[in-house]
Design an enzyme around this catalytic site. Sequence first.
Site, PDB file in Angstrom:
ATOM      1  N   TYR A 601      51.101  35.437  48.225  1.00 24.07           N
ATOM      2  CA  TYR A 601      51.855  36.448  48.952  1.00 24.07           C
ATOM      3  C   TYR A 601      52.891  35.755  49.840  1.00 24.07           C
ATOM      4  O   TYR A 601      53.039  34.531  49.788  1.00 24.07           O
ATOM      5  CB  TYR A 601      50.902  37.349  49.725  1.00 24.07           C
ATOM      6  CG  TYR A 601      49.955  38.092  48.804  1.00 24.07           C
ATOM      7  CD1 TYR A 601      50.455  38.907  47.784  1.00 24.07           C
ATOM      8  CD2 TYR A 601      48.577  37.949  48.914  1.00 24.07           C
ATOM      9  CE1 TYR A 601      49.602  39.565  46.905  1.00 24.07           C
ATOM     10  CE2 TYR A 601      47.714  38.616  48.044  1.00 24.07           C
ATOM     11  CZ  TYR A 601      48.232  39.411  47.035  1.00 24.07           C
ATOM     12  OH  TYR A 601      47.393  40.056  46.164  1.00 24.07           O
ATOM     13  N   ARG A 649      43.822  32.748  56.394  1.00 27.20           N
ATOM     14  CA  ARG A 649      43.348  32.510  55.026  1.00 27.20           C
ATOM     15  C   ARG A 649      44.396  31.702  54.281  1.00 27.20           C
ATOM     16  O   ARG A 649      45.583  32.040  54.305  1.00 27.20           O
ATOM     17  CB  ARG A 649      43.073  33.820  54.290  1.00 27.20           C
ATOM     18  CG  ARG A 649      42.738  33.590  52.805  1.00 27.20           C
ATOM     19  CD  ARG A 649      42.174  34.810  52.116  1.00 27.20           C
ATOM     20  NE  ARG A 649      40.734  34.923  52.364  1.00 27.20           N
ATOM     21  CZ  ARG A 649      39.911  35.643  51.590  1.00 27.20           C
ATOM     22  NH1 ARG A 649      40.370  36.299  50.546  1.00 27.20           N
ATOM     23  NH2 ARG A 649      38.622  35.701  51.875  1.00 27.20           N
ATOM     24  N   ARG A 743      32.491  40.635  45.756  1.00 25.64           N
ATOM     25  CA  ARG A 743      31.840  41.442  44.709  1.00 25.64           C
ATOM     26  C   ARG A 743      30.382  41.782  45.014  1.00 25.64           C
ATOM     27  O   ARG A 743      29.946  42.907  44.717  1.00 25.64           O
ATOM     28  CB  ARG A 743      31.960  40.732  43.357  1.00 25.64           C
ATOM     29  CG  ARG A 743      33.378  40.770  42.796  1.00 25.64           C
ATOM     30  CD  ARG A 743      33.478  40.058  41.455  1.00 25.64           C
ATOM     31  NE  ARG A 743      34.809  40.155  40.898  1.00 25.64           N
ATOM     32  CZ  ARG A 743      35.805  39.327  41.181  1.00 25.64           C
ATOM     33  NH1 ARG A 743      35.593  38.337  42.036  1.00 25.64           N
ATOM     34  NH2 ARG A 743      36.991  39.476  40.626  1.00 25.64           N
TER      35      ARG A 743
END
Length: 795
Positions: A601, A649, A743
């Site tokens: 990003y 991050r 997940r």
Amino acid sequence: MTTDAGTKAEGARGSVDARLRRGARPATDSAQPPSATSRPPRVAIIGGGPGGLYAAALLKRLNADREVTLWERNAPDDTFGFGVVLSDETLGGIEHADPVVYEALRRDFVRWDDIDIVHRGVRHTSGGHGFAALGRKRLLQILHERCRSLGVDLRFHAEAPHPASLADAYDLVVAADGVHSATRETYAPVFRPQVAGHRCRYIWLAADFAFDAFRFETAETEHGVMQLHGYPYAADASTVIVEMREEVWRAAGFDETGEQESIERCAKIFSDALGGRPLRSNNSAWTTFRTVTNERWSHGNVVLLGDAAHTAHFSIGSGTKLAVEDALALAACLEEQPSLDRALAAYEEERRPVVASTQRAARASLEWFENLPLYVGQPPRRFAFNLLTRSRRVTHDNLRLRDPHFTEAVEREFGCPPGTPPMFTPFRLRGLTLRNRVVVSPMDMYSATEGLPGDFHLVHLGARALGGAGLVMTEMVCVSPEGRITPGCAGLYTGRQAVAWRRITDFVHAQAPGTAIGVQLGHSGRKGSTRLMWEGMDEPLPDGNWPLVAASALPYKPGSQTPRELSRAQLTDLREQFTAAAARAARAGFDLLELHCAHGYLLSGFLSPLTNRRTDAYGGSLDRRLRFPLEVFDAVRAVWPQERPMTVRISATDWAEGGTTAEDAVGIARAFAAHGADAIDVSTGQVVAEEEPEFGRSYQTPFADRIRHEVGVPVIAVGAISSWDDVNSLVLAGRADLCALARPHLYDPHWTLHAAAEQGYDGPGVLWPAPYRAGSRPPRTGRTDAPKPRLSLGG
């Protein structure tokens, strides 16, 4: 009978030898196509190591009429190293397949249970591990005797004919010719091997006494850290491996010493471990380990076995173990399948995942020893736990079963209250104390409308907050409409959005007291204006696209929109968008803010050399690539409340040639830490479409581990961490401070509560909501065992 059998074998051998004498085949020739039968009557084996010998014995034992010929260019007792360790699993397979070999091995095995770790003069012993070893020469003798008794034709001091000639003359060719396999190189275009070198030098030696445990010892010398691996293989002998980083090896002058001087110096360095005894060699030389992988293991009627197909570092287990297991599987598949091609395919299908798992564990172990200098500052007992769990095969839970006293001592030293698993110990970041080490990782939901989080987000994040995690993170929340990844991405670029987020944070704080909620702020950059994930991940919108901006005008992948390179004025505007969003996040009641500088990003695009091609002050060297992300961080930190923590991050590697490296990641983390980051959230990849990630259990953790120890900043580990045992192991070993799971929390919103229940923990590190308290024990299930007989009569 014996004479007839021998005569038949000689006659068959003669016919095959005659075919071989037709001359060597060029390397470009193909192997023969597989025969119609999976039980080849004529088998050629290249290589007389344990794998080749055991394959020969099994194949001959399964069919006494089968002709099996083995070529070994060295003498019968030539071998590399001294001892070999086999697992109980491997021994069980040998026992069922050939009790004669098993019984011979059993008589010679040395068995022990303990591992000794000696660090800075302190020895810690962990028991319950179970090892069995014997001398390599004795293993070869046993296999030679078994092959001869079965009628295998063993040819020593004999170079094998060209593989293509063997493939023409025999029904099956088993290439067990080791790490330097000529067969593999002959058919390299088909097998497509990859051979990776590593950073340590080691030498394989022996001592004329038996260690009473598997021993690991470190030596912190003036040249750097060296390590000893030692284990007994006979009642009066031990294998001793001395290993060190290449630069340490050179600084110590081992690159200029002969064999005998090296041996004497190693004995002196580790004189305490050896009790002052000397070491001896077997034409030993310093070498580097090479990891071998192949895309295919068979070609026509030629199949790879053992080190020719794969290698795994000695610190995790024996290559002999893998080779013997290969031989067992190959022999079984040849018996079970209707044709040779099916048999070879079944052999590879059976063994490949087992080998891949072993190689992942071996890679983790190898890299742990390569990075040993990072860990020498740990307290000796925690260092010992870290070493024991380095490969992720030994974990906190099974080590607690093997040796509860040792594990409890490590937990006490770590600070675990009695009965408290490591994952349920608190952790403080600035003014925020998290009650446990579990983080619900940011997960894009693509379920917002015009950037506005709604009922879905309330239920999604609220459920996971009720599920017991110490910290729940939002998805990437975008700082502008143009900064969204998809039309369904949430934002914080309007006051209305801030009010909607306040509704969610209020719910978390009121209904899940003690759970913190964090916001991740980001901008999509060149990966924006795409469809919802389930409609086509990273695919441009069919219509309604908005213009993209990025560090450089490079599309994410073919067919993607090309972004505009950001101007200096636009950089200022973007920085202000981040600060405005951060101010709204503070008013919305978030406890922690994370700046998203990963996954390709916008801010990540500045950090990677693959996506930042700028020629101004924001491109070029790593320091210049860091400039804009650090400017954004500083601006956000200035408006974010001082008592609340900020994390960042990052993608610690791009998994692509020329991209961000692990060394770069350390530099990036160090820079953010220097600017006030309270922790680094260490992810990897998703920066370029052509990445080649090395997936596996906890596969990103080594990057977090390195940053934690080199930079001295807390880290959040993320990536295929799926069990509470993984979390306990990583935290207790000191590889991570917090563990983020994605997940598993989609599968089970109450993952943390269930982890506590499964461990029998009910303390302050986790809180069951009052309405859920009745479910804090697993529900009963129907009885599955049959009633026992009321009366038994002996017969």
